[in-house]
Design an enzyme around this catalytic site. Structure first.
Site, PDB file in Angstrom:
ATOM      1  N   GLY A  36      38.319  41.025  48.921  1.00  0.00           N
ATOM      2  CA  GLY A  36      39.507  40.737  49.737  1.00  0.00           C
ATOM      3  C   GLY A  36      40.663  40.284  48.844  1.00  0.00           C
ATOM      4  O   GLY A  36      41.791  40.783  48.947  1.00  0.00           O
ATOM      5  N   HIS A  37      40.367  39.337  47.936  1.00  0.00           N
ATOM      6  CA  HIS A  37      41.409  38.881  46.999  1.00  0.00           C
ATOM      7  C   HIS A  37      41.879  40.039  46.126  1.00  0.00           C
ATOM      8  O   HIS A  37      43.075  40.202  45.874  1.00  0.00           O
ATOM      9  CB  HIS A  37      40.865  37.808  46.045  1.00  0.00           C
ATOM     10  N   GLY A 147      46.083  36.671  53.125  1.00  0.00           N
ATOM     11  CA  GLY A 147      45.178  37.491  53.942  1.00  0.00           C
ATOM     12  C   GLY A 147      45.241  37.092  55.409  1.00  0.00           C
ATOM     13  O   GLY A 147      45.427  35.908  55.729  1.00  0.00           O
TER      14      GLY A 147
END
Ligand code: PAF
Length: 278
Positions: A36-37, A147
């Protein structure tokens, strides 16, 4: 990739980029990086001349000392991952470097920090606001990437940028999920293999609740969710439907209001959050 451990060298690096008229994108993180990062970093690198990540486990945003102590710290591996994700620099200061004295200010975000995460984690968003404002001041980004998993945090940062007139573009990127639907999170590393399997139920519950919105009363959907999660020992903290614009809580589904479902639950002692746009 440049490794910047103190504020002075970070400022010097940024000054050099600005002298060369380079645009700077920032991905603020607390490390223990996952896909995700890395997708945020790749997007940041594609949309800016220079992509900078920060890695700092911010003590003042933890209301639970046990959670802070157990937060995964994997700096060496994070640096390798960032290097291969076309990141130009990582700012990874110590706590003493960021807070040589305990900050005296606190930031209130009105109704936004009293609900959901704000209700269950008092002081959390003030700590997030302070560290994000410091990172923006030190690293002077033209764009910053967050996010959607921490959707309330995104709205808090949006308010901070607006109220303090930070000259930057804020990006909220889609949630990256594991194949079974579990939202990627650094906290997932703390789950046992059995808990890891059970944790996928958070996304199942969100998806099932979304599918039944408007067909059954929301209160009934919430009790079904609570019961389903409790059969595998997951303790639901909240499951709420809220307006996307300001997170005001909705008591029933209304197709005229852009909304999202938000969930927080304990899988063992690990607290996970997730959300789904409706
Ligand atoms: O989302 C996070 O990882 C943190 O809350 C942030 C934005 C890096 C501030 O410490």
């Amino acid at each position: 990739m440049q490794i910047l451990r103190d504020i002075a060298s970070a400022r010097e690096f940024i000054r050099a980029q600005k002298r060369g008229s380079k645009s700077i994108g920032l991905v603020p993180t607390m490390g223990a990086l996952h896909q995700g990062h890395l997708s945020l970093v790749s997007r940041c690198a594609a949309e800016n001349d220079v992509a900078v990540a920060s890695i700092f486990v911010n003590p003042i945003q933890f209301n639970n000392p046990g959670d802070l102590a157990k937060y995964p710290r994997t700096l060496e591996r994070d640096v390798e991952l960032l290097t291969s994700a076309e990141c130009s620099a990582v700012f990874c200061p110590s706590s003493e470097e960021m807070y040589n004295t305990q900050p005296l200010i606190s930031i209130s975000f009105g109704a936004l920090d009293k609900i959901l995460e704000g209700e269950f984690r008092p002081g959390h968003f003030s700590g997030v606001g302070i560290v994000v404002a410091k990172l923006f001041n030190i690293l002077q980004p033209d764009a910053a990437y967050f996010g959607q998993k921490d959707y309330q945090q995104f709205l808090i940062v949006q308010q901070l940028v607006h109220d303090l007139s930070f000259p930057l573009n804020l990006v909220c990127a889609d949630i990256v999920r594991e194949p079974d639907g579990l939202a990627m999170s650094s906290r997932n590393q703390r789950l046992s293999p059995e808990q890891r399997k059970q944790a996928a139920m958070l996304f199942q519950v969100l998806s099932e609740t979304k599918a039944h919105l408007g067909k059954r009363p929301l209160s009934q959907l919430k009790s079904e969710a609570t019961q389903k999660l409790s059969t595998v020992g997951i303790r639901l903290e909240y499951l709420e439907l809220a307006a996307r614009e300001n997170l005001s809580i909705l008591l029933e589904y209304n197709s005229d209001i852009a909304s999202l479902l938000l969930i927080a639950a304990f899988v063992g002692e690990v607290r996970l959050i997730d959300n789904l746009f409706v």
